[in-house]
Design an enzyme around this catalytic site. Structure first.
Site, PDB file in Angstrom:
ATOM      1  N   HIS A  21      85.837 -33.394 106.055  1.00 55.93           N
ATOM      2  CA  HIS A  21      86.539 -32.501 106.983  1.00 55.93           C
ATOM      3  C   HIS A  21      88.026 -32.514 106.624  1.00 55.93           C
ATOM      4  O   HIS A  21      88.432 -33.213 105.681  1.00 55.93           O
ATOM      5  CB  HIS A  21      86.269 -32.872 108.447  1.00 55.93           C
ATOM      6  CG  HIS A  21      86.669 -34.265 108.849  1.00 55.93           C
ATOM      7  ND1 HIS A  21      87.940 -34.769 108.672  1.00 55.93           N
ATOM      8  CD2 HIS A  21      85.957 -35.262 109.434  1.00 55.93           C
ATOM      9  CE1 HIS A  21      87.999 -36.001 109.132  1.00 55.93           C
ATOM     10  NE2 HIS A  21      86.799 -36.341 109.584  1.00 55.93           N
ATOM     11  N   HIS A  24      90.005 -35.791 105.961  1.00 58.12           N
ATOM     12  CA  HIS A  24      89.854 -36.404 104.634  1.00 58.12           C
ATOM     13  C   HIS A  24      90.693 -35.636 103.605  1.00 58.12           C
ATOM     14  O   HIS A  24      91.360 -36.220 102.756  1.00 58.12           O
ATOM     15  CB  HIS A  24      88.392 -36.379 104.176  1.00 58.12           C
ATOM     16  CG  HIS A  24      87.440 -37.002 105.150  1.00 58.12           C
ATOM     17  ND1 HIS A  24      86.352 -36.339 105.659  1.00 58.12           N
ATOM     18  CD2 HIS A  24      87.427 -38.232 105.718  1.00 58.12           C
ATOM     19  CE1 HIS A  24      85.698 -37.142 106.489  1.00 58.12           C
ATOM     20  NE2 HIS A  24      86.327 -38.292 106.553  1.00 58.12           N
ATOM     21  N   CYS A 130      80.805 -53.093 114.547  1.00 55.64           N
ATOM     22  CA  CYS A 130      80.745 -51.633 114.744  1.00 55.64           C
ATOM     23  C   CYS A 130      80.386 -51.007 113.406  1.00 55.64           C
ATOM     24  O   CYS A 130      81.146 -51.134 112.440  1.00 55.64           O
ATOM     25  CB  CYS A 130      82.085 -51.079 115.236  1.00 55.64           C
ATOM     26  SG  CYS A 130      82.139 -49.269 115.139  1.00 55.64           S
ATOM     27  N   CYS A 133      82.927 -48.378 112.076  1.00 54.62           N
ATOM     28  CA  CYS A 133      84.095 -48.958 111.385  1.00 54.62           C
ATOM     29  C   CYS A 133      83.665 -49.831 110.211  1.00 54.62           C
ATOM     30  O   CYS A 133      84.491 -50.197 109.391  1.00 54.62           O
ATOM     31  CB  CYS A 133      84.905 -49.848 112.318  1.00 54.62           C
ATOM     32  SG  CYS A 133      85.670 -49.020 113.703  1.00 54.62           S
ATOM     33  N   CYS A 155      82.902 -49.747 120.761  1.00 53.33           N
ATOM     34  CA  CYS A 155      84.074 -49.795 119.889  1.00 53.33           C
ATOM     35  C   CYS A 155      85.108 -48.810 120.431  1.00 53.33           C
ATOM     36  O   CYS A 155      84.778 -47.671 120.756  1.00 53.33           O
ATOM     37  CB  CYS A 155      83.662 -49.393 118.473  1.00 53.33           C
ATOM     38  SG  CYS A 155      85.036 -48.910 117.427  1.00 53.33           S
ATOM     39  N   HIS A 158      85.161 -45.628 117.979  1.00 51.31           N
ATOM     40  CA  HIS A 158      83.984 -44.759 117.876  1.00 51.31           C
ATOM     41  C   HIS A 158      83.265 -44.509 119.198  1.00 51.31           C
ATOM     42  O   HIS A 158      82.361 -43.679 119.250  1.00 51.31           O
ATOM     43  CB  HIS A 158      82.999 -45.329 116.848  1.00 51.31           C
ATOM     44  CG  HIS A 158      83.502 -45.208 115.437  1.00 51.31           C
ATOM     45  ND1 HIS A 158      84.273 -46.172 114.839  1.00 51.31           N
ATOM     46  CD2 HIS A 158      83.355 -44.214 114.532  1.00 51.31           C
ATOM     47  CE1 HIS A 158      84.571 -45.779 113.614  1.00 51.31           C
ATOM     48  NE2 HIS A 158      84.034 -44.598 113.400  1.00 51.31           N
ATOM     49  N   LYS A 305      91.684 -36.867 118.056  1.00 55.73           N
ATOM     50  CA  LYS A 305      91.491 -37.133 116.633  1.00 55.73           C
ATOM     51  C   LYS A 305      90.289 -36.331 116.173  1.00 55.73           C
ATOM     52  O   LYS A 305      89.217 -36.404 116.772  1.00 55.73           O
ATOM     53  CB  LYS A 305      91.225 -38.613 116.385  1.00 55.73           C
ATOM     54  CG  LYS A 305      91.040 -38.901 114.902  1.00 55.73           C
ATOM     55  CD  LYS A 305      90.509 -40.278 114.613  1.00 55.73           C
ATOM     56  CE  LYS A 305      90.288 -40.451 113.119  1.00 55.73           C
ATOM     57  NZ  LYS A 305      89.376 -41.493 112.753  1.00 55.73           N
ATOM     58  N   LYS A 308      83.920 -35.891 112.763  1.00 60.21           N
ATOM     59  CA  LYS A 308      82.582 -35.315 112.748  1.00 60.21           C
ATOM     60  C   LYS A 308      81.800 -35.819 113.950  1.00 60.21           C
ATOM     61  O   LYS A 308      81.096 -35.072 114.606  1.00 60.21           O
ATOM     62  CB  LYS A 308      81.835 -35.717 111.479  1.00 60.21           C
ATOM     63  CG  LYS A 308      82.274 -34.984 110.254  1.00 60.21           C
ATOM     64  CD  LYS A 308      82.047 -33.510 110.332  1.00 60.21           C
ATOM     65  CE  LYS A 308      80.629 -33.124 109.922  1.00 60.21           C
ATOM     66  NZ  LYS A 308      80.489 -31.670 109.798  1.00 60.21           N
TER      67      LYS A 308
HETATM   68  N1  MSP Z   1      85.512 -45.824 103.266  1.00 59.33           N
HETATM   69  C1  MSP Z   1      86.613 -46.165 104.080  1.00 59.33           C
HETATM   70  C2  MSP Z   1      87.870 -46.344 103.256  1.00 59.33           C
HETATM   71  C3  MSP Z   1      87.763 -47.361 102.168  1.00 59.33           C
HETATM   72  S1  MSP Z   1      89.205 -47.448 101.220  1.00 59.33           S
HETATM   73  C4  MSP Z   1      89.012 -48.768 100.280  1.00 59.33           C
HETATM   74  C5  MSP Z   1      86.844 -45.057 105.108  1.00 59.33           C
HETATM   75  N2  MSP Z   1      86.310 -43.891 104.823  1.00 59.33           N
HETATM   76  S2  MSP Z   1      86.359 -42.599 105.770  1.00 59.33           S
HETATM   77  O1  MSP Z   1      85.672 -41.585 105.037  1.00 59.33           O
HETATM   78  O2  MSP Z   1      85.859 -42.915 107.073  1.00 59.33           O
HETATM   79  O3  MSP Z   1      87.845 -42.240 105.989  1.00 59.33           O
HETATM   80  C6  MSP Z   1      88.694 -41.987 104.917  1.00 59.33           C
HETATM   81  C7  MSP Z   1      90.070 -41.627 105.385  1.00 59.33           C
HETATM   82  O4  MSP Z   1      90.040 -40.436 106.163  1.00 59.33           O
HETATM   83  C8  MSP Z   1      90.722 -42.695 106.257  1.00 59.33           C
HETATM   84  O5  MSP Z   1      92.027 -42.937 105.767  1.00 59.33           O
HETATM   85  C9  MSP Z   1      90.817 -42.059 107.604  1.00 59.33           C
HETATM   86  O6  MSP Z   1      91.969 -42.460 108.297  1.00 59.33           O
HETATM   87  C10 MSP Z   1      90.938 -40.596 107.216  1.00 59.33           C
HETATM   88  N3  MSP Z   1      90.616 -39.734 108.335  1.00 59.33           N
HETATM   89  C11 MSP Z   1      89.439 -39.587 108.988  1.00 59.33           C
HETATM   90  N4  MSP Z   1      89.631 -38.733 110.041  1.00 59.33           N
HETATM   91  C12 MSP Z   1      90.926 -38.340 110.058  1.00 59.33           C
HETATM   92  C13 MSP Z   1      91.686 -37.462 110.828  1.00 59.33           C
HETATM   93  N5  MSP Z   1      91.203 -36.808 111.851  1.00 59.33           N
HETATM   94  N6  MSP Z   1      92.990 -37.280 110.475  1.00 59.33           N
HETATM   95  C14 MSP Z   1      93.546 -37.896 109.382  1.00 59.33           C
HETATM   96  N7  MSP Z   1      92.861 -38.723 108.645  1.00 59.33           N
HETATM   97  C15 MSP Z   1      91.561 -39.006 109.002  1.00 59.33           C
HETATM   98  O7  MSP Z   1      87.512 -45.308 106.092  1.00 59.33           O
END
Ligand code: MSP
Length: 523
Positions: A21, A24, A130, A133, A155, A158, A305, A308
Site C-alpha cells: 500500500h 510501503h 503479537c 508485530c 497489541c 494491531h 494510520k 491493510k
Molecule cells: N518486515 C518488517 C521490516 C523488517 S526490516 C529489517 C516490516 N514490514 S512491513 O511490511 O510491515 O512494514 C514495512 C514498512 O512499512 C515499515 O517501516 C512500516 O513502518 C511501513 N509502513 C506500514 N504502514 C505505514 C503507513 N501507514 N505509513 C508509513 N509507513 C508505513 O515491518
C-alpha cells in the site's frame, strides 16, 4: 553529514503476507530520491530494498490461501512487490529476499559467530507474542481489548489478541549492550533521526534492556539455527541481517567494506529494532553500527494510520494510474515533512498536482520553450549580455543548489524540494516581470529578449538536474526539449547551472496534463 566516499541506503524489507500500500511505497520513494541524489553528487551509491519472507505472519497467510509459505512468498514477490519497483520508478541496485540462499547462509554464519563469542545461550521462555508485530511485547504495549476482543489482552498497534508462547529458546545477550549503545548514541548524535525519535530510543535503553529470544521451535518456516535444527531463527533477527547479507557479509571481495555502514530509512514502528537490537547485534559481531537510522512517520488516511488490516490501504497503482509515478513521488516527498506523520487525501494530491506540477513547473517550461521557438525559431543567439535581473535568477539557482543539497544531508527531503521550488517560483515571477511577449514587439529589445529567454532556459536546465531525483520522467522530457547535451542522470547536482546546450530547443508536450480524478470528483 557531508557526502562521504560511499552512500548505502536501505528501505525496510517488506512482509509478503499481503500486497503493497502507499505506506510501503512511501519509504521506497524516499530511499530512491536519496539514492538518485547521491548518485548525482558523484557518490558511490548503493540502494537496497527487498522482502521479509519468514515468520508466522507469512506462514498463516499462506495456510489461509492453501499454499506453502514459499509458494505464497514467490507469488506475492513476483506479482506485487517486484512490480512495485516499476510502478514507482525505483532505481534500486539490488532486491533481497530472505528466502534466498545468499541470505540464509550468511545469517547462519553470523549466528555462529555470535555463539562462538559467547553472546548466545539457551533458556525457558514464556511471554505474550503479537504475530502482527512478530514480537514479544513489553507490558507497556499491551492493552485491554475492545468490542469483539473485550476481556482479552491485545497489541496496542494491531488491536489483535496476544498469544501466550512458552518454549525453550536461544537468547541473544542484548542486555550486555545497554551501556555500549548509550555511549554510541552520545558519541554519534546524528545516528538516530529525527531528534524526537532519538530521545525516545535513548530513554527506552536507559530504562534497561532484556535479553532477546532469537529462536523458535513451534514452527519451522525460517532459517535453521546452525547447531540445532530443531530451532528456526526469530524472524526479526533474520530480517535485520539482510542489510549485510545482501552486500556480501563474510566474503572477501571487498564489496562489504566498500558499502557498509548503511543509512536506514524505517517506519517509526520499527525504530527500536533498528536503533537498539540491530546495532547491538553488529557490535557483538564486531561490525560497525549503521551510520544513521531515520524514522519516518505514518501516512494517515482519515486521521488513522493507513493499513491493510484496518481496510484503509490504498494500492500505489491506484494513484500512479491516474497521476503518474512522478506525481506520486513528488506529492509524498513534498507534502509530508519527512520524519513526521502526514495525511493523505485525493483532494490534496489533486490540488498540489495542478497548482505545483502542472501550473507552477509544467507551464513555466512549456511557455518559455514556446517563446524560444516563436521568437527565435528555436535557436537562441549566442553572445548575450545579462542584466542585474538575469544575474539575480542565476544567483537564485545557485542558492537553490546549495540549500537543497544541504537539506539532503539531513534527509530533509521535503525541504530540499521546497528550496528547489524557490527557483520555480522565482522563474515564474521573472517571466511575469520581464514580459518577453512585450519585448518581442520591438526590434530594439531583441537583445534583451534573447537574454531573458536564455536565462529562463538556463534556469529550466538547473531545475531538470535538481528535480531529476524526484520526478525522473518529466525532467527527462524537459532535458531533451531544452536541447541539453549528455545524460541527465549523469549531471552533477553542484554543477546544475552549468549544463551544456546544443543551442536548439525542441517541442514540449504538457509535462503534467490535467487530471479529472474519479476519486476527487466523486468525493
Ligand atoms: N518486515 C518488517 C521490516 C523488517 S526490516 C529489517 C516490516 N514490514 S512491513 O511490511 O510491515 O512494514 C514495512 C514498512 O512499512 C515499515 O517501516 C512500516 O513502518 C511501513 N509502513 C506500514 N504502514 C505505514 C503507513 N501507514 N505509513 C508509513 N509507513 C508505513 O515491518
Amino acid at each position: 553529514m557531508a557526502s562521504g566516499d560511499s552512500f548505502y541506503v536501505t528501505t525496510p524489507i517488506f512482509y509478503v503476507n499481503d500486497v503493497p500500500h502507499i505506506g510501503h511505497a512511501y519509504a521506497e520513494v524516499a530511499a530512491d530520491v536519496l539514492a538518485r541524489w547521491h548518485r548525482q553528487r558523484g557518490t558511490d551509491t548503493w540502494f537496497l530494498t527487498g522482502t521479509d519472507e519468514h515468520g508466522q505472519k507469512i506462514m498463516r497467510s499462506a495456510a489461509a490461501n492453501g499454499v506453502t509459505p514459499k509458494e505464497w512468498a514467490d507469488k506475492l514477490v513476483e506479482e506485487s512487490w517486484k512490480p512495485l519497483l516499476d510502478t514507482l520508478n525505483l532505481s534500486n541496485d539490488d532486491f533481497i529476499r530472505t528466502t534466498e540462499e545468499r541470505h540464509e547462509v550468511r545469517v547462519q554464519k553470523f549466528l555462529s559467530k555470535l555463539d562462538d563469542a559467547g553472546f548466545i545461550y539457551e533458556d525457558e521462555f514464556e511471554a505474550l507474542y503479537c504475530v502482527g508485530c512478530e514480537e514479544f511485547k513489553p507490558e507497556s504495549e499491551i492493552v485491554p481489548g475492545e468490542g469483539a476482543n473485550e476481556g482479552q489482552l491485545v497489541c496496542a498497534i494491531h488491536s489483535k489478541p496476544m498469544e501466550l508462547l512458552s518454549e525453550r529458546n536461544y537468547f541473544f545477550r542484548l542486555s550486555d549492550f545497554q551501556q555500549p549503545l548509550l555511549d554510541y548514541y552520545e558519541a554519534n548524535p546524528d545516528f538516530i533521526q529525527p531528534a524526537s525519535a532519538r530521545n525516545e530510543v535513548v530513554s527506552f535503553v536507559k530504562s534497561g534492556l532484556h535479553d532477546l529470544s532469537i529462536s523458535r521451535t513451534s514452527f519451522d518456516w525460517g532459517i535453521k539455527v546452525p547447531w540445532d535444527d530443531a530451532h528456526v531463527v526469530y524472524v526479526w533477527f533474520d530480517a535485520l541481517l539482510n542489510y549485510i547479507t545482501a552486500i556480501g557479509y563474510g566474503d572477501d571481495d571487498g564489496e562489504f567494506e566498500r558499502r557498509w555502514p548503511a543509512q536506514h530509512v524505517v517506519g517509526k514502528d520499527i525504530l527500536r529494532f533498528h536503533a537498539v537490537i540491530w546495532p547491538a547485534m553488529l557490535m557483538a559481531a564486531q561490525i560497525a553500527p549503521p551510520k544513521r537510522v531515520f524514522a519516518t512517520g505514518w501516512l494517515l488516511v482519515g486521521g488513522e494510520k493507513m493499513s491493510k488490516s484496518k481496510l484503509t490501504g490504498i494500492p500505489p497503482q491506484q494513484i500512479t494510474d491516474e497521476f503518474g509515478a512522478d506525481a506520486f513521488r513528488y506529492y509524498f516527498m513534498r507534502a509530508i515533512h519527512f520524519g513526521q506523520d502526514g495525511s493523505f487525501s485525493w483532494e490534496d494530491l489533486s490540488a498540489r498536482y495542478h497548482a505545483e506540477l502542472a501550473n507552477g513547473f509544467g507551464n513555466l517550461a512549456s511557455r518559455v520553450l514556446a517563446m524560444v521557438r516563436k521568437y527565435f525559431d528555436a535557436e537562441l543567439p549566442g553572445g548575450i549580455e545579462r542584466h542585474q535581473d538575469d544575474e539575480r535568477i542565476l544567483e537564485l539557482a545557485r542558492t537553490a543548489i546549495a540549500n537543497s543539497d544541504a537539506a539532503i544531508d539531513r534527509f530533509a527531503i521535503d525541504q530540499a524540494i521546497a528550496e528547489v521550488w524557490k527557483l520555480v517560483d522565482g522563474l515564474n515571477l521573472y517571466i511575469t516581470e520581464q514580459q518577453p511577449w512585450v519585448l518581442a514587439k520591438q526590434e530594439a529589445d531583441r537583445g534583451r529578449l534573447a537574454a531573458v529567454l536564455d536565462t529562463a532556459v538556463r534556469g529550466l536546465g538547473a531545475l531538470a538536474v535538481l528535480l531529476h531525483p524526484v520526478i525522473p520522467v518529466a525532467t527527462e522530457k524537459l532535458w531533451a526539449a531544452i536541447g541539453a547535451e549528455g545524460e541527465l542522470a549523469q549531471q552533477r547536482i553542484a554543477d546544475a547551472l552549468e549544463w551544456r546546450s546544443t543551442g536548439r530547443v525542441g517541442e514540449l508536450d504538457a509535462l503534467f496534463p490535467r487530471v479529472e480524478s474519479a476519486e476527487t470528483t466523486d468525493a
